[in-house]
Motif scaffolding. Structure first.
Motif, PDB file in Angstrom:
ATOM      1  N   ILE A  48       0.817  -1.218   0.000  1.00 59.98           N
ATOM      2  CA  ILE A  48       0.000   0.000   0.000  1.00 59.98           C
ATOM      3  C   ILE A  48       0.852   1.269   0.000  1.00 59.98           C
ATOM      4  CG2 ILE A  48      -1.959  -1.202   1.038  1.00 59.98           C
ATOM      5  CD1 ILE A  48      -1.360   0.466   3.623  1.00 59.98           C
ATOM      6  N   THR A  49       2.113   1.119  -0.457  1.00 60.61           N
ATOM      7  CA  THR A  49       2.971   2.296  -0.603  1.00 60.61           C
ATOM      8  C   THR A  49       3.182   2.602  -2.081  1.00 60.61           C
ATOM      9  OG1 THR A  49       5.069   1.078  -0.668  1.00 60.61           O
ATOM     10  CG2 THR A  49       4.236   1.724   1.527  1.00 60.61           C
ATOM     11  N   SER A  50       3.620   3.801  -2.352  1.00 60.42           N
ATOM     12  CA  SER A  50       3.837   4.221  -3.737  1.00 60.42           C
ATOM     13  C   SER A  50       4.929   3.403  -4.430  1.00 60.42           C
ATOM     14  CB  SER A  50       4.179   5.712  -3.785  1.00 60.42           C
ATOM     15  OG  SER A  50       5.273   6.000  -2.933  1.00 60.42           O
ATOM     16  N   ASP A  51       5.786   2.727  -3.681  1.00 61.18           N
ATOM     17  CA  ASP A  51       6.840   1.892  -4.260  1.00 61.18           C
ATOM     18  C   ASP A  51       6.449   0.422  -4.344  1.00 61.18           C
ATOM     19  OD1 ASP A  51       8.552   4.068  -4.524  1.00 61.18           O
ATOM     20  OD2 ASP A  51       9.484   3.736  -2.566  1.00 61.18           O
ATOM     21  N   THR A  55      -0.084   0.311  -7.083  1.00 61.08           N
ATOM     22  CA  THR A  55      -0.703   1.640  -7.000  1.00 61.08           C
ATOM     23  C   THR A  55      -2.091   1.658  -7.624  1.00 61.08           C
ATOM     24  OG1 THR A  55       1.462   2.713  -7.027  1.00 61.08           O
ATOM     25  CG2 THR A  55      -0.443   4.068  -7.615  1.00 61.08           C
ATOM     26  N   GLU A  56      -2.208   1.170  -8.847  1.00 58.58           N
ATOM     27  CA  GLU A  56      -3.498   1.205  -9.542  1.00 58.58           C
ATOM     28  C   GLU A  56      -4.558   0.396  -8.787  1.00 58.58           C
ATOM     29  OE1 GLU A  56      -5.139  -0.544 -13.702  1.00 58.58           O
ATOM     30  OE2 GLU A  56      -3.328   0.693 -13.842  1.00 58.58           O
ATOM     31  N   GLU A  59      -5.498   2.202  -5.340  1.00 59.46           N
ATOM     32  CA  GLU A  59      -6.283   3.419  -5.573  1.00 59.46           C
ATOM     33  C   GLU A  59      -7.686   3.082  -6.069  1.00 59.46           C
ATOM     34  OE1 GLU A  59      -5.532   6.314  -4.512  1.00 59.46           O
ATOM     35  OE2 GLU A  59      -3.400   6.038  -4.108  1.00 59.46           O
ATOM     36  N   GLU A  84       3.923   8.274   1.786  1.00 59.82           N
ATOM     37  CA  GLU A  84       4.128   7.236   0.779  1.00 59.82           C
ATOM     38  C   GLU A  84       2.945   6.272   0.687  1.00 59.82           C
ATOM     39  OE1 GLU A  84       8.132   5.407   0.839  1.00 59.82           O
ATOM     40  OE2 GLU A  84       8.573   6.888   2.404  1.00 59.82           O
ATOM     41  N   LEU A  86      -0.788   4.794  -0.004  1.00 58.38           N
ATOM     42  CA  LEU A  86      -1.799   4.936  -1.053  1.00 58.38           C
ATOM     43  C   LEU A  86      -3.203   4.775  -0.477  1.00 58.38           C
ATOM     44  CD1 LEU A  86      -0.119   2.558  -3.649  1.00 58.38           C
ATOM     45  CD2 LEU A  86      -0.063   5.061  -3.690  1.00 58.38           C
TER      46      LEU A  86
END
Length: 112
Positions: A48-51, A55-56, A59, A84, A86
């Motif tokens: 659940i982090t941007s890395d 992400t898709e 979100e 960071e 999501l």
């Protein structure tokens, strides 16, 4: 009905399975599912982090009503900043305590 998914594994396939189950619960056409919460801690926090590579998916789940809760202890131990996260993830003091609290509120527990 309410469901809580406990996302604790750093294994990408387990993370993907957890997010897929959340999606399936939200898309259930019976109308019986009122709420889906994903509590992330330990290795699962990465999903659940941007890395994290999801992400898709994260979100989209958030836009469709899933709530995400991130363990503050894990964030601190892993040096991950809240920025960071999501899916408008809410930080909770301890992931296992949050899972227990949700179970006491009637959420069905799932750990893929």
């Amino acid at each position: 009905m309410q469901s809580v998914l406990h996302l604790v594994s750093g294994d990408e396939s387990e993370q993907e399975t957890t997010l897929t189950i959340a999606k399936n619960l939200l898309e259930d056409e019976s109308g019986d599912i009122d709420d889906v919460a994903v509590v992330a801690q330990a290795g699962g926090i990465e999903a659940i982090t941007s890395d994290g590579g999801f992400t898709e998916e994260v979100e989209s789940l958030a836009e469709n009503g899933a709530s995400f809760k991130a363990c503050a202890n894990t964030l601190e131990m892993e040096g991950i900043d809240e920025s960071e996260l999501l899916g408008n993830a809410e930080t909770v003091p301890e992931g296992a305590v949050e899972v227990t609290r949700l179970e006491n509120e009637g959420y069905a527990y799932m750990r893929p």
